[in-house]
Design an enzyme around this catalytic site. Sequence first.
Site, PDB file in Angstrom:
ATOM      1  N   GLN A   1      34.654 -74.449 -17.738  1.00 47.73           N
ATOM      2  CA  GLN A   1      33.364 -75.139 -17.830  1.00 47.73           C
ATOM      3  C   GLN A   1      33.136 -76.048 -16.627  1.00 47.73           C
ATOM      4  O   GLN A   1      34.076 -76.614 -16.082  1.00 47.73           O
ATOM      5  CB  GLN A   1      33.315 -75.989 -19.106  1.00 47.73           C
ATOM      6  CG  GLN A   1      33.169 -75.174 -20.369  1.00 47.73           C
ATOM      7  CD  GLN A   1      33.238 -76.054 -21.606  1.00 47.73           C
ATOM      8  OE1 GLN A   1      32.501 -77.023 -21.718  1.00 47.73           O
ATOM      9  NE2 GLN A   1      34.133 -75.716 -22.514  1.00 47.73           N
TER      10      GLN A   1
HETATM   11  N1  LIG Z   1      34.254 -57.834 -25.968  1.00 47.55           N
HETATM   12  C1  LIG Z   1      35.095 -58.648 -25.345  1.00 47.55           C
HETATM   13  N2  LIG Z   1      35.016 -59.978 -25.578  1.00 47.55           N
HETATM   14  C2  LIG Z   1      35.872 -60.788 -24.939  1.00 47.55           C
HETATM   15  C3  LIG Z   1      36.849 -60.304 -24.016  1.00 47.55           C
HETATM   16  N3  LIG Z   1      37.532 -61.358 -23.527  1.00 47.55           N
HETATM   17  C4  LIG Z   1      37.031 -62.451 -24.100  1.00 47.55           C
HETATM   18  N4  LIG Z   1      36.026 -62.134 -24.962  1.00 47.55           N
HETATM   19  C5  LIG Z   1      35.198 -63.058 -25.758  1.00 47.55           C
HETATM   20  O1  LIG Z   1      34.561 -63.960 -24.871  1.00 47.55           O
HETATM   21  C6  LIG Z   1      34.483 -65.269 -25.440  1.00 47.55           C
HETATM   22  C7  LIG Z   1      35.052 -66.305 -24.496  1.00 47.55           C
HETATM   23  O2  LIG Z   1      36.466 -66.122 -24.318  1.00 47.55           O
HETATM   24  P1  LIG Z   1      37.433 -67.267 -23.833  1.00 47.55           P
HETATM   25  O3  LIG Z   1      38.800 -66.664 -23.715  1.00 47.55           O
HETATM   26  O4  LIG Z   1      37.300 -68.492 -24.665  1.00 47.55           O
HETATM   27  O5  LIG Z   1      36.842 -67.570 -22.382  1.00 47.55           O
HETATM   28  P2  LIG Z   1      37.394 -68.562 -21.282  1.00 47.55           P
HETATM   29  O6  LIG Z   1      37.114 -67.930 -19.969  1.00 47.55           O
HETATM   30  O7  LIG Z   1      38.814 -68.957 -21.564  1.00 47.55           O
HETATM   31  O8  LIG Z   1      36.446 -69.820 -21.392  1.00 47.55           O
HETATM   32  P3  LIG Z   1      36.813 -71.318 -20.955  1.00 47.55           P
HETATM   33  O9  LIG Z   1      38.049 -71.687 -21.678  1.00 47.55           O
HETATM   34  O10 LIG Z   1      35.627 -72.145 -21.337  1.00 47.55           O
HETATM   35  O11 LIG Z   1      37.013 -71.273 -19.469  1.00 47.55           O
HETATM   36  C8  LIG Z   1      35.181 -65.185 -26.781  1.00 47.55           C
HETATM   37  O12 LIG Z   1      34.198 -65.047 -27.769  1.00 47.55           O
HETATM   38  C9  LIG Z   1      36.048 -63.942 -26.655  1.00 47.55           C
HETATM   39  O13 LIG Z   1      36.255 -63.330 -27.894  1.00 47.55           O
HETATM   40  C10 LIG Z   1      36.901 -58.874 -23.796  1.00 47.55           C
HETATM   41  O14 LIG Z   1      37.709 -58.352 -23.027  1.00 47.55           O
HETATM   42  N5  LIG Z   1      35.999 -58.120 -24.481  1.00 47.55           N
END
Ligand SMILES: Nc1nc2c(ncn2[C@@H]2O[C@H](COP(=O)(O)OP(=O)(O)OP(=O)(O)O)[C@@H](O)[C@H]2O)c(=O)[nH]1
Length: 142
Positions: free
Chosen positions: A33
């Site tokens: 973020q």
């Molecule tokens: N369909 C799908 N959804 C995904 C995938 N990877 C993550 N998501 C979805 O994307 C959303 C965000 O995932 P996070 O892992 O929290 O993302 P992040 O990049 O760590 O976000 P921050 O911690 O804010 O930086 C969640 O709802 C996950 O379920 C994927 O490979 N496929």
Amino acid sequence: MNEVVHASPTIGSNVEEIVINHTCFLMWDIGGQESLRSSWNTYYTNTEFVIVVVDGTDRERISVTREELYKMLAHEDLRKAGLLIFASKQDVKECMTVAEISQFLKLTSIKDHQWHIQACYALTGEGVCQGLEWMMSRFKIR
Ligand SMILES: Nc1nc2c(ncn2[C@@H]2O[C@H](COP(=O)(O)OP(=O)(O)OP(=O)(O)O)[C@@H](O)[C@H]2O)c(=O)[nH]1
Ligand SMILES: [Mg+2]
């Protein structure tokens, strides 16, 4: 790996030790973020690799990703760091391909860091091992 994990935005960071072929990596998962980005540089000292997970469905923010990526790579403490990019959400039909993401991020222009881009599906971990194997192979030849 082979674990389905909960997903909520990372506030601050999580740290985990992972062992690949008898080599232990300390892996920091840092929140993406905007408000958290100014603290990213506090993690850069002694970093061997930066792993960037690109949301393959987010065409609107790929330019922000590019901006942040180059800002990061320009940091003195990451001069020798390798770059692993995961093109995530490859299970979603409209997602950007590895080729598209590479092009948007201008990866071929990166000459001063070793880099690799790997398609993955983070929910099942598909592609994650291949990406980490690349990291491992680079690590050995340093
Ligand atoms: N369909 C799908 N959804 C995904 C995938 N990877 C993550 N998501 C979805 O994307 C959303 C965000 O995932 P996070 O892992 O929290 O993302 P992040 O990049 O760590 O976000 P921050 O911690 O804010 O930086 C969640 O709802 C996950 O379920 C994927 O490979 N496929
Ligand atoms: Mg997170």
